[in-house]
Design an enzyme around this catalytic site. Structure first.
Site, PDB file in Angstrom:
ATOM      1  CD  GLN A 176      -6.060  14.215   1.591  1.00 11.81           C
ATOM      2  OE1 GLN A 176      -6.748  14.939   0.849  1.00 11.81           O
ATOM      3  NE2 GLN A 176      -6.606  13.295   2.363  1.00 11.81           N
ATOM      4  NE  ARG A 230      -8.621   7.602   7.795  1.00  8.93           N
ATOM      5  CZ  ARG A 230      -8.105   8.229   6.725  1.00  8.93           C
ATOM      6  NH1 ARG A 230      -6.804   8.455   6.658  1.00  8.93           N
ATOM      7  NH2 ARG A 230      -8.879   8.626   5.734  1.00  8.93           N
ATOM      8  CG  ASN A 281      -6.127   6.083  -4.109  1.00  5.51           C
ATOM      9  OD1 ASN A 281      -5.446   5.913  -3.097  1.00  5.51           O
ATOM     10  ND2 ASN A 281      -5.875   7.062  -4.960  1.00  5.51           N
ATOM     11  CE  LYS A 282      -8.228  10.640   0.471  1.00  7.06           C
ATOM     12  NZ  LYS A 282      -9.132  10.408   1.648  1.00  7.06           N
ATOM     13  NE  ARG A 330      -2.675  11.827   3.987  1.00 12.19           N
ATOM     14  CZ  ARG A 330      -1.819  11.557   3.024  1.00 12.19           C
ATOM     15  NH1 ARG A 330      -0.513  11.863   3.180  1.00 12.19           N
ATOM     16  NH2 ARG A 330      -2.176  10.994   1.908  1.00 12.19           N
ATOM     17  CG  ASP A 335      -6.235   4.289   1.005  1.00 18.29           C
ATOM     18  OD1 ASP A 335      -6.143   5.056   0.028  1.00 18.29           O
ATOM     19  OD2 ASP A 335      -5.800   4.583   2.132  1.00 18.29           O
TER      20      ASP A 335
HETATM   21  O1  MRU Z   1      -7.362   9.847   3.629  1.00 19.07           O
HETATM   22  P1  MRU Z   1      -5.896   9.658   3.327  1.00 19.07           P
HETATM   23  O2  MRU Z   1      -5.161  10.932   3.146  1.00 19.07           O
HETATM   24  O3  MRU Z   1      -5.248   8.723   4.345  1.00 19.07           O
HETATM   25  O4  MRU Z   1      -5.895   8.911   1.951  1.00 19.07           O
HETATM   26  C1  MRU Z   1      -4.677   8.556   1.366  1.00 19.07           C
HETATM   27  C2  MRU Z   1      -4.833   7.989   0.020  1.00 19.07           C
HETATM   28  O5  MRU Z   1      -5.922   7.793  -0.472  1.00 19.07           O
HETATM   29  C3  MRU Z   1      -3.584   7.557  -0.676  1.00 19.07           C
HETATM   30  O6  MRU Z   1      -3.732   7.723  -2.055  1.00 19.07           O
HETATM   31  C4  MRU Z   1      -3.341   6.087  -0.337  1.00 19.07           C
HETATM   32  O7  MRU Z   1      -3.192   5.909   1.041  1.00 19.07           O
HETATM   33  C5  MRU Z   1      -2.210   5.472  -1.039  1.00 19.07           C
HETATM   34  S1  MRU Z   1      -0.693   6.346  -0.932  1.00 19.07           S
HETATM   35  C6  MRU Z   1       0.355   5.639   0.047  1.00 19.07           C
END
Ligand code: MRU
Length: 354
Positions: A203, A97, A254-255, A54, A244
């Site tokens: 995470q 995804r 982003n997350k 991820r 992202d």
């Molecule tokens: O769902 P995930 O764990 O893949 O989400 C990751 C994130 O949101 C990160 O902050 C994002 O990919 C940027 S870090 C390289």
């Protein structure tokens, strides 16, 4: 294997070995360090969906190697037939995804190479593997360049709030926002990282804290809802997050929870930096409303480590990402340097530079 051993800091998240794609199984960290090996692109697509791997750059690299595997699996004996098999594999990988644009960027890069003239099918197979390897190697170099640009913004003695995991594990190695922390720390700066635990998949608590322990970087895991309290009552110098997908106007996906953090940072006058490679910038997406937001299984919210924490029958919503409007972003740190507002103009300008 002892997952706390510092030797793991040098293991790439995604790498090729003996005809197989190897990936750190991130679902098992921080308590087990296991390398999962893949020989079929279908299993790589499933590993991305299930979050064995991820983080935007890491899933891009995984998809690129997934296409190299697809080329190995294919029985095609002409470049044209191999291209058709690759298109099928690309469609499956792309469906794994939806939000991180690096996935689609990496697939397009591999398909672009496949479309170049190749006289012989095995030459095309070899070229695809070499391209995936180049993409992975470039990712490490890009992260280190972002680290150097970003570290210049981090004062000695800084307290930093960080969301999700954006470290080595989210990329091939080094990391984006956490790569900036790593670079600043290796320059000898004293740092304190407040690590958002990052519900629902944790995470931050599981992966970012694990990476910080390996590097010996001082940190404190905090509940996501605590970041506002810290910013209001203590000296917080900056927030560092990854991305992202960055739309053409600078809106950033982003997350989940990043938007809340950004709004509270602005309210408290704390600079809010997004750290992302240019492969995360998507000029075909005009603004944040056009970014697809992944909705994941409600069990990620109602359960922790397989244990039900909500009442039986409780209903949960689980958007995995949110969009932070660009007005909350102080600057975007890329491998080519910083992008400041006005983002609409300056993002395009940076992307047009060679
Ligand atoms: O769902 P995930 O764990 O893949 O989400 C990751 C994130 O949101 C990160 O902050 C994002 O990919 C940027 S870090 C390289």
């Amino acid at each position: 294997m002892n997952p706390q051993s510092s030797e793991y800091a040098s293991v790439r998240t995604v790498y090729w070995d003996a005809g197989q794609l190897c990936m750190i199984d991130q679902r098992l960290l921080p308590h087990q360090f296991v390398i999962a090996r893949y020989e079929r692109y279908q299993d790589v697509a499933e590993a991305i969906r299930a979050m064995v791997v991820r983080g935007a750059p890491a899933i891009g690299a995984a998809a690129a190697f997934g296409l190299a595997l697809a080329a190995q699996q294919s029985q095609a004996d002409t470049p044209e037939a191999l291209r058709a098999d690759l298109d099928q594999a690309a469609a499956l990988l792309a469906a794994s995804r939806p939000t991180a644009v690096n996935l689609f960027w990496a697939i397009q890069r591999m398909q672009g190479l496949a479309r170049q003239p190749h006289a012989e099918v095995n030459a095309l197979r070899a070229a695809l593997l070499a391209e995936a390897q180049a993409l992975a190697d470039e990712d490490v170099a890009i992260n280190q360049r972002m680290g150097a640009h970003g570290a210049a913004l981090v004062p000695d003695g800084a307290t930093i709030i960080h969301h999700c995991n954006t470290g080595s594990l989210a990329a091939v190695q080094w990391g984006t926002a956490l790569g900036v922390v790593r670079s600043a720390f290796r320059q000898g700066k004293q740092l304190m990282v407040l690590v958002d635990e990052t519900r629902p998949r944790l995470q931050g608590a599981r992966l970012t804290a694990w990476e910080l322990i390996q590097e010996g970087i001082p940190h404190k895991i905090i509940a996501d809802g605590a970041s506002g309290h810290y910013m209001r009552t203590q000296k917080v110098d900056l927030c560092l997050v990854g991305a992202d997908r960055i739309a053409a106007n600078g809106d950033t996906a982003n997350k989940i929870g990043t938007y809340n953090l950004a709004v509270v940072a602005k309210e408290n006058g704390v600079p809010f930096y997004v750290v992302a490679p240019t492969s995360t910038i998507d000029l075909t997406t005009p603004n944040g409303d056009a970014i697809p937001i992944e909705e994941r299984a409600p069990e990620e919210v109602t359960h922790i480590d397989g244990h039900l924490i909500a009442p039986h029958g409780a209903v949960a919503g689980n958007p995995s990402f949110d969009v932070t409007p660009s007005r909350y972003v102080t600057a975007i740190i890329t491998e080519r340097g910083l992008i400041h507002p006005p983002f609409e103009v300056n993002i395009r300008r940076l992307m047009e530079q060679d």
